[in-house]
Design an enzyme around this catalytic site. Structure first.
Site, PDB file in Angstrom:
ATOM      1  N   LYS A   1       0.845  -1.197   0.000  1.00 34.31           N
ATOM      2  CA  LYS A   1       0.000   0.000   0.000  1.00 34.31           C
ATOM      3  C   LYS A   1       0.876   1.241   0.000  1.00 34.31           C
ATOM      4  O   LYS A   1       1.879   1.305   0.725  1.00 34.31           O
ATOM      5  CB  LYS A   1      -0.891  -0.030   1.243  1.00 34.31           C
ATOM      6  CG  LYS A   1      -1.950   1.065   1.307  1.00 34.31           C
ATOM      7  CD  LYS A   1      -2.812   0.896   2.567  1.00 34.31           C
ATOM      8  CE  LYS A   1      -3.960   1.876   2.637  1.00 34.31           C
ATOM      9  NZ  LYS A   1      -4.770   1.712   3.859  1.00 34.31           N
TER      10      LYS A   1
ATOM     11  N   SER B   1      -9.621   1.502   3.002  1.00 33.85           N
ATOM     12  CA  SER B   1      -8.840   2.272   2.060  1.00 33.85           C
ATOM     13  C   SER B   1      -7.778   1.477   1.319  1.00 33.85           C
ATOM     14  O   SER B   1      -7.225   1.958   0.336  1.00 33.85           O
ATOM     15  CB  SER B   1      -8.164   3.429   2.804  1.00 33.85           C
ATOM     16  OG  SER B   1      -7.298   2.923   3.802  1.00 33.85           O
TER      17      SER B   1
ATOM     18  N   SER C   1      -9.632  -0.789   7.247  1.00 34.68           N
ATOM     19  CA  SER C   1      -9.130  -0.654   5.877  1.00 34.68           C
ATOM     20  C   SER C   1      -8.426  -1.862   5.290  1.00 34.68           C
ATOM     21  O   SER C   1      -8.130  -1.861   4.096  1.00 34.68           O
ATOM     22  CB  SER C   1      -8.203   0.553   5.773  1.00 34.68           C
ATOM     23  OG  SER C   1      -8.974   1.708   5.622  1.00 34.68           O
TER      24      SER C   1
HETATM   25  N1  GLN Z   1     -12.907   3.649   6.524  1.00 34.45           N
HETATM   26  C1  GLN Z   1     -12.352   4.127   7.759  1.00 34.45           C
HETATM   27  C2  GLN Z   1     -12.130   5.606   7.663  1.00 34.45           C
HETATM   28  O1  GLN Z   1     -12.462   6.160   6.668  1.00 34.45           O
HETATM   29  C3  GLN Z   1     -11.102   3.363   8.070  1.00 34.45           C
HETATM   30  C4  GLN Z   1      -9.919   3.812   7.337  1.00 34.45           C
HETATM   31  C5  GLN Z   1      -8.715   2.995   7.659  1.00 34.45           C
HETATM   32  O2  GLN Z   1      -8.800   1.966   8.325  1.00 34.45           O
HETATM   33  N2  GLN Z   1      -7.573   3.481   7.225  1.00 34.45           N
HETATM   34  O3  GLN Z   1     -11.640   6.218   8.572  1.00 34.45           O
END
Ligand code: GLN
Length: 477
Positions: free
Chosen positions: A74, A149, A173
């Site tokens: 990532k 994400s 994420s």
């Molecule tokens: N979807 C969650 C957010 O928008 C988690 C994001 C993540 O785990 N990086 O904060």
């Protein structure tokens, strides 16, 4: 590819004649995943890959468990071999001078970075639509999101562009995109993996996580990259007596989540199927009550935006990335201090996308004097209650299970106009980050349209082995 297969592949790859074409094959698959699904921001070029092959063949390490195993990373995890963008314009052109500890350990064991994967900007999102490099598409249905994400990493593993990928999981994420793409995704215990070199989002919840096609591949990778690191004071060794392995004992199903309306019927059926499979393994399924868990998403969002607004203050256009000081008004007029302020504002205004700006503004607001007590501090108190409720539950049950997401992959654009609906896509994944406990999403069937469903196994701190053991037993059923 099973654990044996990764171990086997890693042994086979010691033959140089095999290693080069094997990795070139993955490079081509990664290029295809970039073109078809926008899963990668950058794929390693042929020359750099050749150099890595030379280096690996020359080293001939006796014990490198991941020798020649392709790894997708990532793009919020620093690697000295390429720029790190966090899918933000703000970091355009930033090239870290060092490699994240976790990634370094994987490389030392012989893993080969095949490319940097696409993500929601700064890992803020659940759909991978906020990337400055455009959205990632779900390979099962290209009009749908892959989750976020870490969507790029999930897609890379789902389409076979890498057997292994790194993501980051602050609120879901890794697990949520794993569920939407039909692969395994593990968020380890907070502290199990070093965060050194992971671009900080919400430091009290951030963890690097792993994607693979099989639970046992996760075990192998975890073995290699876990453990304390002098560069991260929150990293920790497992306790002297680690939690017991999976024993097909009592498994808890969360009462408060079971009564929720709005769960997709196929997901509800999948949960019942999972409980049935656990019973067949000899488990006793009981209901556990975690009364405060229903506040998880509110507590998560307050914590996440507050910490993010502080962490992102460093991106001022001077130390990193794009800078908009050349704006005529910044250079020629006003007192110097004022010009500096305007340079910050202009650079950040240009570099950050809308979701990042929204969170920085809300986070800054929630930390302001007069609001801090009512928001951040209150959220931390509720967070403590959630953690304690988990501790109490784990005194009685081995594992807790719930779906990874309330629905399967939604359509591109479906939730972009409604941030609250987007945040609720993580309602089942947020609690593990708040409590700092490990959680795994395992692929568990599909809905009527053939979209993958993910089920989640949660365990007490440092019980990764227990979770992976259960996942393997379930996979064999
Ligand atoms: N979807 C969650 C957010 O928008 C988690 C994001 C993540 O785990 N990086 O904060």
């Amino acid at each position: 590819m099973s654990e044996k297969a990764i171990r086997q592949t890693s042994r086979d790859n010691r033959e140089k004649a095999r290693l080069a074409p094997y990795l070139e094959g993955y490079r081509e698959k990664a290029l295809a995943a970039k073109k078809d699904f926008n899963a990668f921001i950058e794929v390693i070029n042929a020359r750099a890959l050749e150099k890595r092959v030379e280096q690996l063949s020359a080293a001939k390490p006796a014990d490198s468990q991941l020798f020649g195993i392709p790894l997708a990373v990532k793009d919020n995890i620093c690697w000295s071999g390429a720029p790190t963008t966090c899918a933000s314009r703000l970091l355009e052109g930033y090239r870290p001078s060092y490699t994240a500890t976790v990634l370094q350990r994987l490389e030392d064991a012989g893993a080969v970075v095949i490319g940097k994967t696409n993500l929601d900007e700064f890992a803020f999102g659940s759909s991978n639509e906020t990337s400055a490099y455009g959205p990632v598409l779900n390979p099962h249905a290209t009009r749908r999101v892959p989750g976020g994400s870490s969507g790029g990493s999930a897609v890379a593993v789902a389409v076979g562009a890498a057997p292994l990928a790194l993501g980051s999981d602050t609120g879901g994420s890794v697990r949520q995109p794993a569920a939407f793409c039909g692969v395994y995704g593990l968020k380890p215990t907070y502290g199990r993996l070093s965060r050194h070199g992971l671009v900080a989002f919400a430091s009290s919840m951030d963890q690097i996580g792993l994607f693979a096609r099989h639970a046992d591949d996760l075990r192998l990778a975890l073995e290699v990259c876990a453990g304390p690191d002098a560069a991260d004071a929150t990293s920790a060794p497992p306790p002297a007596t680690p939690p017991a392995v999976f024993n097909a004992g009592k498994v808890g199903v969360i009462k408060e989540f079971r009564r929720l309306v709005g769960l997709q019927p196929a997901v509800e059926r999948a949960l019942e199927g999972l409980l049935e499979a656990l019973r067949k393994l000899g488990c006793e399924v009981v209901e556990v009550s975690l009364p405060t868990i229903v506040h998880s998403t509110a507590v998560y969002m307050l914590t996440a935006i507050a910490e993010a607004s502080a962490n992102l203050a460093r991106f001022d256009g001077i130390n990193y990335g794009v800078r908009r000081a050349e704006h005529p008004a910044d250079v020629v007029s006003g007192p110097a201090a004022d010009r500096l302020q305007r340079s910050y504002a202009a650079s950040r205004g240009l570099g950050f996308g809308d979701e990042v700006k929204r969170r920085i503004m809300l986070g800054t607001f929630s930390l302001a004097e007069g609001y801090y007590d009512a928001y951040y501090l209150r959220a931390q108190k509720v967070r403590t209650l959630i953690r304690r409720e988990f501790e109490r539950a784990f005194a009685d049950v081995e594992l807790i299970v719930c779906p990874t997401t309330p629905t399967t992959a939604f359509r591109l654009g479906e939730k972009t106009a409604d941030p609250l609906a987007m945040y609720l896509a993580d309602m089942f994944t947020n609690p593990a980050n708040l409590a700092g406990i490990p959680a795994l999403s395992l692929p568990w069937g599909a809905d009527d349209a053939g979209l993958p469903i993910g089920m989640q196994l949660l365990g007490p701190r440092f019980a990764e082995e227990r979770i992976l053991g259960a996942a393997e037993d379930l996979g064999r059923r």
